[in-house]
Scaffold this active site. Structure first.
Site, PDB file in Angstrom:
ATOM      1  N   GLY A  14       0.900  -1.049  -0.051  1.00 47.54           N
ATOM      2  CA  GLY A  14      -0.090   0.047  -0.156  1.00 47.54           C
ATOM      3  C   GLY A  14       0.621   1.196   0.029  1.00 47.54           C
ATOM      4  N   MET A  15       0.386   2.389  -0.027  1.00 37.21           N
ATOM      5  CA  MET A  15       0.944   3.723  -0.214  1.00 37.21           C
ATOM      6  C   MET A  15       1.874   3.935   1.009  1.00 37.21           C
ATOM      7  SD  MET A  15      -0.821   7.507  -0.807  1.00 37.21           S
ATOM      8  CE  MET A  15      -1.700   7.460   0.817  1.00 37.21           C
ATOM      9  N   ASP A  40      -1.860 -13.220   5.408  1.00 38.69           N
ATOM     10  CA  ASP A  40      -3.244 -13.299   5.419  1.00 38.69           C
ATOM     11  C   ASP A  40      -3.414 -13.134   6.967  1.00 38.69           C
ATOM     12  OD1 ASP A  40      -5.824 -13.089   6.033  1.00 38.69           O
ATOM     13  OD2 ASP A  40      -6.166 -15.103   5.420  1.00 38.69           O
ATOM     14  N   THR A 105      -6.941   5.564  13.120  1.00 36.39           N
ATOM     15  CA  THR A 105      -7.549   6.670  12.246  1.00 36.39           C
ATOM     16  C   THR A 105      -8.265   7.584  13.084  1.00 36.39           C
ATOM     17  OG1 THR A 105      -9.130   6.864  10.647  1.00 36.39           O
ATOM     18  CG2 THR A 105      -9.425   5.068  12.106  1.00 36.39           C
ATOM     19  N   ASP A 106      -8.482   8.749  12.638  1.00 34.34           N
ATOM     20  CA  ASP A 106      -9.237   9.863  13.225  1.00 34.34           C
ATOM     21  C   ASP A 106     -10.809   9.385  13.358  1.00 34.34           C
ATOM     22  OD1 ASP A 106      -9.211   9.977  10.237  1.00 34.34           O
ATOM     23  OD2 ASP A 106     -10.892  11.495  10.589  1.00 34.34           O
ATOM     24  N   TYR A 129     -16.462   1.410   9.891  1.00 35.80           N
ATOM     25  CA  TYR A 129     -15.176   1.435   9.631  1.00 35.80           C
ATOM     26  C   TYR A 129     -14.276   2.109  11.082  1.00 35.80           C
ATOM     27  CZ  TYR A 129     -10.419   3.269   8.461  1.00 35.80           C
ATOM     28  OH  TYR A 129      -9.249   3.617   8.351  1.00 35.80           O
TER      29      TYR A 129
END
Length: 311
Positions: A14-15, A40, A105-106, A129
């Site tokens: 990923g990025m 996995d 995450t926020d 999420y």
């Protein structure tokens, strides 16, 4: 402990994973890269086998189910990756003596604050999420009270994948004007800057100078998506007046977006780690590479107004 033990990066394709690997290489660290095909995270036996085989000193977990809207109807799938996956990693780290740097995450916050969220602010996710990411945080901190690090980030962009900056660059060449929401505030964060911060934090963990727990890995300063886009247009050398402000009501999505995603950085300061620089300075440095590589990734045009590539 780290002299003969490598770093291990999950979600390495990923990025952010790409930038973490680039930073580790630049710093002379030995690094193992495992993408989704190689590991996995939802298989606890596979995770334990991988960590026993590679014996990492530090694991950086960049893997996540980041399709925010899809998670509303696939919460069990998201939970397997965002909740169970980190739990399996944490258990394997406990069994092998590794430190774990886990990205979050926020979206774990309600997004209704008016001042930056401190690291110990009450969580209240409003989306599937966010709930699944909070489950991952709790699993890491419970299993690894002395070796677990949760790093919350937001509004992430970089050269290694689809993101908001790429989308705006494309739309600047396709449309006379672009409507962008002006009622969501946050901190645009360059993935390369975050990767450098993760390396510094990991070294602090190994040295015993950075306590385990929650940290916020976002750029300094704040803006709206509208303000962010105007700066992108300015860097393109085109008229920022082509960007028009609108509200979230114009872009109704299945998952609610936080209206306020600004995160505080006090824990980094107390750990002796400088917080990330102002978002404008980071964007100015990142922009040429993102602009030059914009055609190498497929852009999702229906995500213009949203947080691209949330952690």
């Amino acid at each position: 402990m780290s002299e003969n033990r490598p770093w291990l990066v999950t979600g390495a394709g990923g990025m952010l994973g790409q930038d973490v690997l680039a930073r580790l290489t630049a710093e002379g660290e030995s690094a193992i890269a495992l993408d989704r095909a190689a590991l996995d995270l939802t298989d606890p036996d596979a995770v334990l086998r991988a960590l026993r085989a590679h014996r990492p000193a530090v694991v950086v977990n960049c893997a996540a189910f980041t399709a925010v809207d899809d998670a509303e109807t696939r919460e069990s799938d998201a939970l397997r990756v965002n909740g169970d996956g980190p739990a399996h990693l944490a258990a394997a780290c406990a069994a092998t003596g590794a430190f774990l740097l886990h990205l979050s995450t926020d979206y774990v916050f309600a997004g209704d604050a008016t001042t930056p969220y401190p690291e110990d602010a009450p969580t209240a996710p409003r989306s599937a999420y966010g709930r699944t990411k909070l489950a991952g945080e709790r699993a890491v901190l419970k299993t690894l009270p002395e070796h677990g690090y949760v790093i919350r980030t937001a509004w992430l962009y970089g050269a290694g994948g689809p993101n908001f900056v790429r989308t705006m660059i494309r739309l600047a060449g396709e449309r006379d004007t672009v409507d962008v929401v002006d009622d969501q505030r946050g901190q645009p964060t360059w993935s390369a800057d975050l990767a450098a911060l993760l390396h510094t934090l990991g070294r602090g963990a190994l040295a015993g100078t950075a306590p385990a727990g929650i940290y916020h890995g976002t750029s300094s300063g704040e803006t709206t998506w509208y303000g962010f886009t105007r700066e992108i247009f300015r860097l393109l050398g085109t008229d920022p007046g082509r960007v028009r402000p609108t509200t979230s009501e114009a872009f109704v999505r299945p998952a609610p977006r936080p209206a306020y995603s600004v995160l505080g950085h006090d824990r980094f300061r107390t750990a002796g780690v400088p917080p990330l620089r102002d978002w404008r300075a980071a964007l100015a440095e990142a922009f040429p590479d993102i602009h030059d590589h914009r055609a190498t990734q497929q852009i999702q045009p229906n995500r213009v107004q949203t947080k691209e590539n949330p952690a």
